[in-house]
Design an enzyme around this catalytic site. Structure first.
Site, mmCIF file in Angstrom:
data_model
loop_
_atom_site.group_PDB
_atom_site.id
_atom_site.type_symbol
_atom_site.label_atom_id
_atom_site.label_comp_id
_atom_site.label_asym_id
_atom_site.label_seq_id
_atom_site.Cartn_x
_atom_site.Cartn_y
_atom_site.Cartn_z
ATOM 1 N N PRO A 60 9.933 -7.216 -1.458
ATOM 2 C CA PRO A 60 8.830 -6.277 -1.663
ATOM 3 C C PRO A 60 7.522 -7.037 -1.888
ATOM 4 O O PRO A 60 7.522 -8.239 -2.182
ATOM 5 C CB PRO A 60 9.239 -5.522 -2.938
ATOM 6 N N CYS A 85 -3.098 1.065 7.136
ATOM 7 C CA CYS A 85 -3.290 0.419 8.435
ATOM 8 C C CYS A 85 -3.752 1.397 9.498
ATOM 9 O O CYS A 85 -4.358 0.999 10.490
ATOM 10 C CB CYS A 85 -1.995 -0.269 8.866
ATOM 11 N N ASN A 140 0.791 -1.234 0.000
ATOM 12 C CA ASN A 140 0.000 0.000 0.000
ATOM 13 C C ASN A 140 0.825 1.288 0.000
ATOM 14 O O ASN A 140 0.349 2.324 -0.460
ATOM 15 C CB ASN A 140 -1.016 0.002 1.144
ATOM 16 N N GLU A 166 8.940 2.159 14.401
ATOM 17 C CA GLU A 166 9.684 2.608 13.235
ATOM 18 C C GLU A 166 9.651 4.126 13.211
ATOM 19 O O GLU A 166 8.664 4.743 13.592
ATOM 20 C CB GLU A 166 9.071 2.038 11.953
ATOM 21 N N GLU A 211 4.754 -4.439 12.415
ATOM 22 C CA GLU A 211 3.704 -3.419 12.277
ATOM 23 C C GLU A 211 2.559 -4.109 11.577
ATOM 24 O O GLU A 211 2.609 -4.361 10.370
ATOM 25 C CB GLU A 211 4.241 -2.215 11.488
#
Length: 485
Positions: free
Chosen positions: A182, A291, A158, A465, A257
């Site tokens: 990726p 998210c 995303n 992060e 995450e």
């Protein structure tokens, strides 16, 4: 839409030990434009043997890379930041073509993603230690921070640039080598990023990239190899739990995450102009495919109807179409499966009594499009209230009291982001403290910045992060003790 020139110029092989190489099997896969359903590019499709070769390369140069001067590591990131900034338009065109977001929004992600490299270029030279004298005065202790070692990086589709820079930036700054997978839906932006890092002077073997349509095979090859010392993953909670189980076998460091189910609380005393603006930012960024997107919008009863109507007016005014077309505000969802999920969630809510204020359907034609939708009076039993929507759908539910709002906000196993709109300062801090999330947007729909820690609690993840905390995830603490002379 014609294929952007920047896509046509990309190298679409695997990147191992500084070289672009095909998959050992010769396999490839297609990358599809979600706005047109046309094939954009053909990409090498790696497997376990390619994954092992990538990790071999990372392990071989780990010691040398860890010994590189922090300033040198920082300067590589700084040069990469400058190259990304110079090539913002072409990177944005790649992103829009493979992921669908409007071009203006893609340019915003390029600026945001590049900033992680600038931030961590400055953090590289600030890795610090400590020294202290034991309480009995007999021993001197020195505390050092050293790179954790070869890292496994796995990113979602995303935010195809920013999710890479958010992980690669601190790993480079800390002195870690990397193997990187990726997302198979959006590998092209990542491949453009790899080319930039190589041009910026990142040594061979430090970053190795394996595209694949079988992430389970590739990532498992890394997770079960004791030479890999850390995994940083962004994606769904079920996959994150699986990786945590794999990490346990080799006691790997982990950063996770994971999924979100963000509550968005609007109280009677809120400035509705601010709240509507915040809702548009928190709900519609990336077509809702984020998210931290506002997933459950709870509005106090006194303003619920007005809020719903005004939000519907704003969302209904957005133009849906190919993100490369000027004036488009809402691009396609990423794939047919994502579109089917949104259709099912909205239909279920409507069957349960929800009122469609705007949208509630998809436009005719090709592409994975869904019209911006506002639903009011959504039942708490609706799947929409317990499932991460990942689409341009706002579900509005009224509440009466502050205590009820807090209970509704926390009634989820997830705890990534939450949003709160009020002009009462005391309420602002009470509710912020009570919300079980890692990040609170107080009178704002945007919580993320490279200079601030990003992450969640409960089943939304582990670690942070960004910010000064981001580099700590890639460093081990070592103690050296010596007798005090």
């Amino acid at each position: 839409m014609t294929t952007p020139a920047a896509v046509s110029k990309l190298n679409t092989d695997l990147f191992i030990d500084g070289q672009w190489v095909p998959a050992r099997s010769g396999a490839t896969f297609d990358v599809v434009n979600p706005a047109t359903e046309e094939v954009l590019a053909v990409v090498a499709d790696g497997a376990a043997a390619d994954a092992t070769a990538a990790l071999d390369a990372a392990v071989a140069v780990q010691a040398e890379w860890a010994a590189t001067a922090p300033r040198e590591r920082g300067e590589i990131l700084r040069r990469a930041f400058e190259l990304i900034t110079e090539r913002a338009d072409e990177i944005a065109s790649i992103m829009t073509a493979e992921m669908g977001k409007p071009l203006a929004e893609a340019k915003g992600e390029v600026a945001y993603g590049a900033e992680f490299f600038r931030w961590f270029s400055e953090e590289a030279v600030r890795i610090s230690g400590d020294q202290l004298l034991a309480p009995d005065g007999k021993t001197r202790y020195f505390v050092q921070r050293q790179p954790v070692g070869p890292c496994v990086l796995v990113t979602p589709w995303n935010f195809p640039l920013a999710m890479g820079t958010r992980k690669i930036g601190p790993a480079v700054a800390a002195g870690c080598t990397m193997v990187f997978k990726p997302a198979e839906l959006t590998p092209l932006t990542s491949l453009a990023l790899v080319e930039i890092l190589a041009e910026a002077g990142l040594p061979d073997g430090v970053l190795n990239v394996v595209n694949t349509t079988d992430p389970g095979e590739v990532v498992t090859a890394w997770m079960t190899d004791p030479r890999a010392r850390k995994v940083s993953f962004t994606g769904s909670t079920p996959v994150g739990k699986h990786l945590l189980k794999q990490a346990a076998d080799n006691v790997m460091r982990t950063s996770m995450e994971l999924g979100g189910n963000a509550p968005f609380l609007v109280f009677d005393d809120a400035d509705l102009d601010v709240a509507i603006g915040g809702a548009m930012a928190a709900k519609m960024r990336n077509m809702g495919e984020a998210c931290v997107a506002a997933n459950r919008i709870y509005v106090q009863s006194g303003v619920a109807e007005e809020f719903s109507n005004r939000l519907a007016e704003k969302m209904g005014a957005l133009t849906v179409g190919d993100g490369a077309t000027e004036g488009v505000g809402v691009g396609p969802l990423i794939e047919q499966k994502a579109l089917d999920k949104v259709v099912q969630l909205v239909d279920d809510a409507v069957e349960g009594g929800a009122e469609v204020k705007v949208g509630g359907d998809r436009p005719a034609g090709d592409g994975f499009f869904y019209n911006p939708t506002v639903l009011s009076n959504v039942s708490s039993e609706s799947d929409l209230m317990s499932t991460e929507i990942f689409g341009p759908v706002a579900a509005v539910v009224p509440f009466d009291t502050e205590e009820e709002a807090i209970a509704l906000a926390n009634a989820t196993p997830f705890g990534l982001a939450g949003y709160l709109f009020t002009t009462d300062l005391n309420r602002a801090f009470r509710v912020s403290d009570a919300m079980e999330v890692g990040m609170v947007g107080l009178n704002t729909g945007i919580v993320s910045n490279p200079a601030a820690p990003f992450g969640g609690i409960k089943q939304s993840g582990l670690g942070r992060e960004g910010g000064s905390e981001g580099i700590d995830e890639f460093l081990e603490v070592k103690l050296i003790a010596m007798p005090q002379p």
